[in-house]
Design a protein around this motif. Structure first.
Motif, PDB file in Angstrom:
ATOM      1  N   ARG A  17       0.859  -1.188   0.000  1.00 18.35           N
ATOM      2  CA  ARG A  17       0.000   0.000   0.000  1.00 18.35           C
ATOM      3  C   ARG A  17       0.896   1.240   0.000  1.00 18.35           C
ATOM      4  NH1 ARG A  17      -5.202  -0.973   0.371  1.00 18.35           N
ATOM      5  NH2 ARG A  17      -5.901  -2.929   1.279  1.00 18.35           N
ATOM      6  N   THR A  72       0.887   5.782  -0.734  1.00 23.07           N
ATOM      7  CA  THR A  72       0.083   6.999  -0.870  1.00 23.07           C
ATOM      8  C   THR A  72       0.046   7.382  -2.341  1.00 23.07           C
ATOM      9  OG1 THR A  72       1.963   8.487  -0.664  1.00 23.07           O
ATOM     10  CG2 THR A  72       0.862   7.808   1.402  1.00 23.07           C
ATOM     11  N   ASP A  73      -0.820   8.321  -2.678  1.00 20.96           N
ATOM     12  CA  ASP A  73      -0.896   8.787  -4.058  1.00 20.96           C
ATOM     13  C   ASP A  73       0.442   9.399  -4.487  1.00 20.96           C
ATOM     14  OD1 ASP A  73      -2.329   9.236  -6.520  1.00 20.96           O
ATOM     15  OD2 ASP A  73      -2.358  11.374  -5.984  1.00 20.96           O
ATOM     16  N   ALA A  74       1.053  10.172  -3.598  1.00 22.75           N
ATOM     17  CA  ALA A  74       2.346  10.795  -3.910  1.00 22.75           C
ATOM     18  C   ALA A  74       3.424   9.726  -4.130  1.00 22.75           C
ATOM     19  CB  ALA A  74       2.759  11.742  -2.792  1.00 22.75           C
ATOM     20  N   GLU A  75       3.422   8.686  -3.302  1.00 19.50           N
ATOM     21  CA  GLU A  75       4.395   7.610  -3.473  1.00 19.50           C
ATOM     22  C   GLU A  75       4.169   6.872  -4.787  1.00 19.50           C
ATOM     23  OE1 GLU A  75       5.180   6.449   1.224  1.00 19.50           O
ATOM     24  OE2 GLU A  75       3.474   5.570   0.171  1.00 19.50           O
ATOM     25  N   ARG A  76       2.915   6.638  -5.128  1.00 19.05           N
ATOM     26  CA  ARG A  76       2.607   5.960  -6.395  1.00 19.05           C
ATOM     27  C   ARG A  76       3.097   6.794  -7.572  1.00 19.05           C
ATOM     28  NH1 ARG A  76      -0.235   1.857  -8.646  1.00 19.05           N
ATOM     29  NH2 ARG A  76      -1.364   2.270 -10.570  1.00 19.05           N
ATOM     30  N   GLN A  77       2.895   8.096  -7.517  1.00 21.21           N
ATOM     31  CA  GLN A  77       3.392   8.965  -8.587  1.00 21.21           C
ATOM     32  C   GLN A  77       4.916   8.903  -8.676  1.00 21.21           C
ATOM     33  OE1 GLN A  77       1.772  12.905  -8.097  1.00 21.21           O
ATOM     34  NE2 GLN A  77      -0.337  12.157  -8.143  1.00 21.21           N
ATOM     35  N   HIS A  84       5.807   5.594 -10.305  1.00 19.57           N
ATOM     36  CA  HIS A  84       5.540   5.658 -11.748  1.00 19.57           C
ATOM     37  C   HIS A  84       6.634   6.452 -12.459  1.00 19.57           C
ATOM     38  CE1 HIS A  84       1.855   3.616 -12.819  1.00 19.57           C
ATOM     39  NE2 HIS A  84       1.299   4.026 -11.683  1.00 19.57           N
TER      40      HIS A  84
END
Length: 130
Positions: free
Chosen positions: A32, A34-39, A42
């Motif tokens: 899991r 955060t959105d920032a980590e996912r960005q 990517h």
């Protein structure tokens, strides 16, 4: 498998071949984020020209297979040990003889892995788990 369209067929199996003997990838390892980590993930995968999945698999397996002994780090510490042990007598106005150098070099060779491990532990110990 081919998909027929109005004017041409499209091969859906392109790029789906695997090396002989390699098992199919049918399991997932999830984390899991955060959105920032996912960005961030990517962006890192895109900079390597890879999909996030392929990049993550490569990074995870490389880390899982990595030895705890980093040869470059060990040699860096050995160089530091050698310099420090040679500079101390020089700073005190003493002469470093060939015997001193041989003794210091032998001590560095025998202790460099232990010292490198101790230094790594100094950086790992205070790390806060996320």
């Amino acid at each position: 498998m081919k998909l027929l369209t109005h004017t041409k067929s499209i091969d859906l199996n392109l790029g789906q071949t695997r090396s002989a003997g390699r098992a199919g990838r049918d399991r997932m390892a999830n984390a899991r984020v955060t959105d920032a980590e996912r960005q961030e993930l990517h962006a890192a995968s895109a900079s390597k020209g890879m999909s996030l999945s392929e990049w993550a698999r490569e990074v995870l397996l490389r880390e899982a297979r990595r030895s705890d002994e980093d040869p470059l780090f060990i040699e860096l510490i050995a160089t530091r040990m050698l310099v420090v042990n040679l500079l101390k007598p020089l700073a005190m106005g003493k002469t470093v003889t060939q015997e001193d150098y041989t003794r210091i070099s032998a001590a560095v060779r025998s202790d460099k892995r232990k010292v490198a491990h101790e230094i790594q532990q100094q950086y790992i110990a205070p790390a806060v788990k996320e």
